[in-house]
Design a protein around this motif. Structure first.
Motif, PDB file in Angstrom:
ATOM      1  N   VAL A 215     -30.835 -22.679 -74.433  1.00 47.11           N
ATOM      2  CA  VAL A 215     -31.674 -23.173 -73.370  1.00 47.11           C
ATOM      3  C   VAL A 215     -32.793 -23.890 -73.577  1.00 47.11           C
ATOM      4  N   ALA A 216     -33.758 -23.172 -74.397  1.00 44.21           N
ATOM      5  CA  ALA A 216     -35.242 -23.502 -74.588  1.00 44.21           C
ATOM      6  C   ALA A 216     -35.129 -25.055 -75.276  1.00 44.21           C
ATOM      7  N   PRO A 217     -34.291 -25.274 -76.206  1.00 49.74           N
ATOM      8  CA  PRO A 217     -34.307 -26.678 -76.989  1.00 49.74           C
ATOM      9  C   PRO A 217     -33.846 -27.550 -75.953  1.00 49.74           C
ATOM     10  N   GLN A 218     -33.035 -27.387 -74.875  1.00 48.66           N
ATOM     11  CA  GLN A 218     -32.372 -28.389 -73.896  1.00 48.66           C
ATOM     12  C   GLN A 218     -33.480 -28.558 -73.122  1.00 48.66           C
ATOM     13  N   VAL A 219     -34.544 -27.993 -72.721  1.00 47.30           N
ATOM     14  CA  VAL A 219     -35.417 -28.467 -71.730  1.00 47.30           C
ATOM     15  C   VAL A 219     -36.166 -29.616 -71.932  1.00 47.30           C
ATOM     16  N   PRO A 220     -36.166 -30.608 -71.116  1.00 44.37           N
ATOM     17  CA  PRO A 220     -37.198 -31.869 -71.431  1.00 44.37           C
ATOM     18  C   PRO A 220     -38.344 -31.525 -71.595  1.00 44.37           C
ATOM     19  N   GLU A 221     -39.310 -31.972 -72.308  1.00 37.72           N
ATOM     20  CA  GLU A 221     -40.317 -31.763 -72.703  1.00 37.72           C
ATOM     21  C   GLU A 221     -41.343 -32.270 -71.413  1.00 37.72           C
ATOM     22  N   GLY A 222     -40.930 -33.540 -70.807  1.00 37.89           N
ATOM     23  CA  GLY A 222     -41.716 -33.981 -69.678  1.00 37.89           C
ATOM     24  C   GLY A 222     -41.333 -33.009 -68.426  1.00 37.89           C
ATOM     25  N   LEU A 223     -40.015 -32.554 -68.287  1.00 36.32           N
ATOM     26  CA  LEU A 223     -39.950 -31.596 -67.098  1.00 36.32           C
ATOM     27  C   LEU A 223     -40.686 -30.279 -67.252  1.00 36.32           C
ATOM     28  N   PHE A 224     -40.978 -29.625 -68.555  1.00 32.11           N
ATOM     29  CA  PHE A 224     -41.567 -28.587 -68.805  1.00 32.11           C
ATOM     30  C   PHE A 224     -43.350 -28.948 -68.573  1.00 32.11           C
ATOM     31  N   VAL A 225     -43.899 -29.918 -68.988  1.00 32.11           N
ATOM     32  CA  VAL A 225     -45.280 -30.143 -68.669  1.00 32.11           C
ATOM     33  C   VAL A 225     -45.494 -30.537 -67.258  1.00 32.11           C
ATOM     34  N   ALA A 226     -44.572 -31.031 -66.686  1.00 35.53           N
ATOM     35  CA  ALA A 226     -44.839 -31.774 -65.183  1.00 35.53           C
ATOM     36  C   ALA A 226     -44.679 -30.044 -64.350  1.00 35.53           C
ATOM     37  N   SER A 227     -43.918 -29.498 -64.575  1.00 39.41           N
ATOM     38  CA  SER A 227     -43.740 -28.117 -63.916  1.00 39.41           C
ATOM     39  C   SER A 227     -44.779 -27.216 -64.243  1.00 39.41           C
ATOM     40  N   TYR A 228     -45.330 -27.081 -65.415  1.00 35.19           N
ATOM     41  CA  TYR A 228     -46.431 -26.394 -65.586  1.00 35.19           C
ATOM     42  C   TYR A 228     -47.873 -26.875 -65.095  1.00 35.19           C
ATOM     43  N   TYR A 229     -48.085 -28.235 -65.007  1.00 32.40           N
ATOM     44  CA  TYR A 229     -49.528 -28.846 -64.519  1.00 32.40           C
ATOM     45  C   TYR A 229     -49.221 -28.754 -62.985  1.00 32.40           C
ATOM     46  N   LEU A 230     -47.799 -28.710 -62.428  1.00 31.29           N
ATOM     47  CA  LEU A 230     -47.700 -28.502 -60.860  1.00 31.29           C
ATOM     48  C   LEU A 230     -48.050 -27.210 -60.580  1.00 31.29           C
ATOM     49  N   ALA A 231     -47.751 -26.007 -61.226  1.00 36.23           N
ATOM     50  CA  ALA A 231     -48.120 -24.613 -61.256  1.00 36.23           C
ATOM     51  C   ALA A 231     -49.882 -24.699 -61.176  1.00 36.23           C
ATOM     52  N   TYR A 232     -50.346 -25.328 -62.253  1.00 35.54           N
ATOM     53  CA  TYR A 232     -52.096 -25.337 -62.420  1.00 35.54           C
ATOM     54  C   TYR A 232     -52.508 -25.856 -61.288  1.00 35.54           C
ATOM     55  N   PHE A 233     -52.053 -27.143 -60.440  1.00 39.59           N
ATOM     56  CA  PHE A 233     -52.430 -27.753 -59.491  1.00 39.59           C
ATOM     57  C   PHE A 233     -52.492 -26.915 -58.246  1.00 39.59           C
ATOM     58  N   ASN A 234     -51.722 -25.793 -57.854  1.00 46.61           N
ATOM     59  CA  ASN A 234     -51.661 -25.015 -57.064  1.00 46.61           C
ATOM     60  C   ASN A 234     -52.913 -24.447 -56.612  1.00 46.61           C
ATOM     61  N   SER A 235     -53.712 -23.803 -57.643  1.00 50.57           N
ATOM     62  CA  SER A 235     -54.988 -23.199 -57.443  1.00 50.57           C
ATOM     63  C   SER A 235     -55.983 -24.184 -56.812  1.00 50.57           C
ATOM     64  N   CYS A 236     -55.748 -25.441 -57.170  1.00 53.99           N
ATOM     65  CA  CYS A 236     -56.797 -26.389 -56.122  1.00 53.99           C
ATOM     66  C   CYS A 236     -56.286 -26.574 -54.603  1.00 53.99           C
ATOM     67  N   LEU A 237     -55.196 -26.242 -54.190  1.00 53.39           N
ATOM     68  CA  LEU A 237     -54.604 -26.739 -52.889  1.00 53.39           C
ATOM     69  C   LEU A 237     -54.989 -25.503 -51.756  1.00 53.39           C
ATOM     70  N   ASN A 238     -55.328 -24.329 -52.171  1.00 51.21           N
ATOM     71  CA  ASN A 238     -55.382 -23.327 -50.878  1.00 51.21           C
ATOM     72  C   ASN A 238     -57.016 -23.861 -50.206  1.00 51.21           C
ATOM     73  N   ALA A 239     -57.841 -24.218 -50.920  1.00 55.21           N
ATOM     74  CA  ALA A 239     -59.079 -24.520 -49.867  1.00 55.21           C
ATOM     75  C   ALA A 239     -58.844 -25.619 -49.155  1.00 55.21           C
ATOM     76  N   ILE A 240     -57.926 -26.662 -49.624  1.00 53.17           N
ATOM     77  CA  ILE A 240     -57.604 -27.858 -48.878  1.00 53.17           C
ATOM     78  C   ILE A 240     -56.797 -27.331 -47.794  1.00 53.17           C
ATOM     79  N   ILE A 241     -55.886 -26.507 -47.772  1.00 52.26           N
ATOM     80  CA  ILE A 241     -55.195 -26.000 -46.440  1.00 52.26           C
ATOM     81  C   ILE A 241     -56.032 -25.363 -45.737  1.00 52.26           C
ATOM     82  N   TYR A 242     -56.804 -24.515 -46.078  1.00 54.57           N
ATOM     83  CA  TYR A 242     -58.072 -23.853 -45.269  1.00 54.57           C
ATOM     84  C   TYR A 242     -58.652 -25.025 -44.416  1.00 54.57           C
ATOM     85  N   GLY A 243     -59.138 -25.969 -45.097  1.00 54.36           N
ATOM     86  CA  GLY A 243     -59.989 -26.927 -44.445  1.00 54.36           C
ATOM     87  C   GLY A 243     -59.060 -27.728 -43.338  1.00 54.36           C
TER      88      GLY A 243
END
Length: 298
Positions: A215-243
């Motif tokens: 499975v690992a070689p079949q995962v598109p690099e763009g999909l993996f990178v996008a999913s990873y940075y989407l997860a990173y972006f979550n840390s920035c959202l909580n303060a916006i939600i509270y606001g």
């Protein structure tokens, strides 16, 4: 600030905020340096340390969101038991337990050797192909199980809220307080956005855990990178939600900004306010969260 620490449930929010903040203080700057240098040049020690701090933030956020959901579930659905289980001195112990579990969940990484540099995302992070069994355990224990617990808690709360609203309408009573509904909605939105941001990366991890070599070689690099940075972006959202959803949060945030911008004026205003209110105003008002909550008071 005094009001935040006077309400036990708010301490969980402070703990969640710290989990979001810690990742911005150490791993993210190193990731930016690696992007500018097109590679990791900070050495092995910083690589392991930043990956550990990243995991501390991620798992700490998951466990804190779970603890908040359990706290709200007990407060709303089992209010009588809540005041026995969540006294003021209990809450810091629960928060310490959350962070101890977070540390315990990260220790196996050092035995498996799964904290390495990934050039696709310019980060030292958890490598999903290091151990199929451990990757499956990470997805199950750090994502699927907490999300199941949170879903159960919020579904039970929603059921109670809907029942309370129907009863209020049938009895021609006052509607539920909008502040309580907004507070619940803000934490529910935090959970939903967290699940949406982290679901793609965990789905990839679960697929890799089933068969890493195929499975690992079949995962598109763009999909993996996008999913990873989407997860990173979550840390920035909580303060916006509270606001956006919490008026008290916006008001206090404006006070903090004004105090940082003009501290002398803030000190003068606070001294004038304390003199005008008198000594009796120094006592904090009794918080409604300390009283048992029934369906009619939601």
């Amino acid at each position: 600030l005094l009001l935040v620490f006077s309400i036990p449930g708010n301490l969980f929010l402070v703990s969640l905020a710290l989990a979001d903040l810690v990742v911005a203080l150490y791993p993210y700057p190193l990731v930016l340096v690696a992007i500018f240098q097109d590679g990791w040049a900070q050495g092995e020690v910083h690589c392991k340390a930043s990956a550990f701090v990243m995991g501390l933030s991620v798992i700490g956020s998951v466990f804190n969101i779970t603890a908040i959901a359990i706290n709200r579930y007990c407060y709303i659905c089992h209010s009588l038991a809540y005041h026995r289980l969540c006294r003021r001195w209990h809450t810091p112990l629960y928060i310490c337990l959350v962070w101890l579990l977070t540390l315990a969940a990260l220790v196996p990484n050092f035995f498996v050797g799964s904290l390495e540099y990934d050039p696709r995302i310019y980060s030292c992070t958890f490598v999903q192909t290091a151990s199929a069994r451990y990757t499956g355990a990470v997805v199950a224990v750090h994502f699927l199980l907490p999300m199941a617990v949170v879903c159960f808690c919020y579904l039970r709360i929603w059921v109670l809220v809907l029942r309370a609203r129907r009863k209020v309408k049938s009895d021609n009573k006052l509607c539920p307080r909008s502040s309580n509904v907004r507070s619940f909605l803000s934490m529910f939105v935090v959970f939903v956005i967290f699940a949406v941001c982290w679901a793609p990366l965990n789905c990839i991890g679960l697929a890799v855990a089933v068969n890493p070599e195929a499975v690992a070689p079949q995962v598109p690099e763009g999909l993996f990178v996008a999913s990873y940075y989407l997860a990173y972006f979550n840390s920035c959202l909580n303060a916006i939600i509270y606001g956006l959803l919490n008026q008290n949060f916006r008001r206090e945030f404006q006070k903090i900004i004004s105090a940082l911008w003009n501290p002398r004026r803030c000190m003068q205003d606070s001294s004038k306010g304390s003199q005008a209110e008198g000594p009796e105003s120094q006592a904090l008002p009794e918080v409604s969260a300390q009283r048992p909550v029934g369906a009619d008071t939601l």
